[in-house]
Design a protein around this motif. Structure first.
Motif, mmCIF file in Angstrom:
data_model
loop_
_atom_site.group_PDB
_atom_site.id
_atom_site.type_symbol
_atom_site.label_atom_id
_atom_site.label_comp_id
_atom_site.label_asym_id
_atom_site.label_seq_id
_atom_site.Cartn_x
_atom_site.Cartn_y
_atom_site.Cartn_z
ATOM 1 N N LEU A 12 0.813 -1.146 0.063
ATOM 2 C CA LEU A 12 0.163 0.282 0.029
ATOM 3 C C LEU A 12 1.359 1.029 -0.238
ATOM 4 O O LEU A 12 0.289 2.177 -0.644
ATOM 5 N N GLU A 13 2.138 1.657 1.185
ATOM 6 C CA GLU A 13 3.059 2.041 0.621
ATOM 7 C C GLU A 13 3.435 2.868 -0.863
ATOM 8 O O GLU A 13 3.670 3.640 -1.024
ATOM 9 N N GLU A 14 4.044 1.806 -1.187
ATOM 10 C CA GLU A 14 4.409 1.538 -1.879
ATOM 11 C C GLU A 14 3.036 2.180 -3.461
ATOM 12 O O GLU A 14 4.048 3.167 -4.222
ATOM 13 N N TYR A 15 2.473 1.729 -3.061
ATOM 14 C CA TYR A 15 1.590 2.070 -4.501
ATOM 15 C C TYR A 15 0.876 3.684 -3.964
ATOM 16 O O TYR A 15 0.449 4.200 -5.533
ATOM 17 N N LYS A 16 0.433 4.145 -2.631
ATOM 18 C CA LYS A 16 0.534 5.148 -2.528
ATOM 19 C C LYS A 16 1.770 6.664 -2.903
ATOM 20 O O LYS A 16 1.255 7.585 -3.670
ATOM 21 N N ASN A 17 2.847 5.976 -3.347
ATOM 22 C CA ASN A 17 3.930 6.772 -3.469
ATOM 23 C C ASN A 17 4.234 6.859 -5.159
ATOM 24 O O ASN A 17 3.963 7.784 -5.806
ATOM 25 N N ALA A 18 3.202 5.867 -5.648
ATOM 26 C CA ALA A 18 3.235 5.823 -7.001
ATOM 27 C C ALA A 18 1.962 6.648 -7.501
ATOM 28 O O ALA A 18 2.114 7.373 -7.996
ATOM 29 N N ALA A 26 -4.673 4.622 -13.701
ATOM 30 C CA ALA A 26 -5.316 3.732 -13.040
ATOM 31 C C ALA A 26 -5.076 2.729 -12.020
ATOM 32 O O ALA A 26 -5.743 2.785 -10.951
ATOM 33 N N VAL A 27 -4.446 1.513 -12.887
ATOM 34 C CA VAL A 27 -3.764 0.412 -12.072
ATOM 35 C C VAL A 27 -3.347 0.183 -10.696
ATOM 36 O O VAL A 27 -3.555 0.225 -10.484
ATOM 37 N N TYR A 28 -2.896 2.134 -10.591
ATOM 38 C CA TYR A 28 -1.785 1.913 -9.315
ATOM 39 C C TYR A 28 -3.366 2.478 -8.034
ATOM 40 O O TYR A 28 -2.928 1.381 -7.034
ATOM 41 N N TYR A 29 -4.209 2.961 -8.851
ATOM 42 C CA TYR A 29 -5.658 3.346 -7.582
ATOM 43 C C TYR A 29 -5.914 1.782 -7.611
ATOM 44 O O TYR A 29 -6.335 1.480 -6.316
#
Length: 105
Positions: A12-18, A26-29
């Protein structure tokens, strides 16, 4: 990689940074939504997946994930609408058909 390893908080932290570095993917969300779902935060899951769909309305995997999140929130009529769209796009998707049937019960 953390997502595949089941390290949902780290993923989740990685995706928040992304998302922070490029908020138009969209794929990050969608993947962040998966992390929130696995962590049990279904409201935040829904928020993230709605953003993914806003960015890419044809992102069928996001519609499926939103349907799952809506089921977790006991919003079966709304979930059913998403699973209908998924089944229209992928009529052989047995899991989507199963979830659609569960929503209708």
């Amino acid at each position: 990689m953390c997502l595949l390893e089941g390290k949902f908080s780290e993923a989740l932290e990685e995706y928040k940074n992304a998302i922070e570095s490029d908020p138009n993917v969209a794929v990050y969300y969608s993947n962040a939504a998966t992390c929130y779902s696995r962590l049990g935060d279904h409201e935040k899951t829904l928020e993230m997946i709605n953003e993914a769909i806003r960015l890419d309305p044809l992102f069928i995997k996001a519609l499926y994930r939103r349907g799952v999140a809506l089921m977790e929130l006991k919003r079966f009529k709304e979930a059913s609408e998403d699973f209908i769209r998924v089944c229209q796009e992928f009529p052989a998707d047995v899991e989507a058909q199963r979830r659609l049937s569960a929503c209708d019960k």
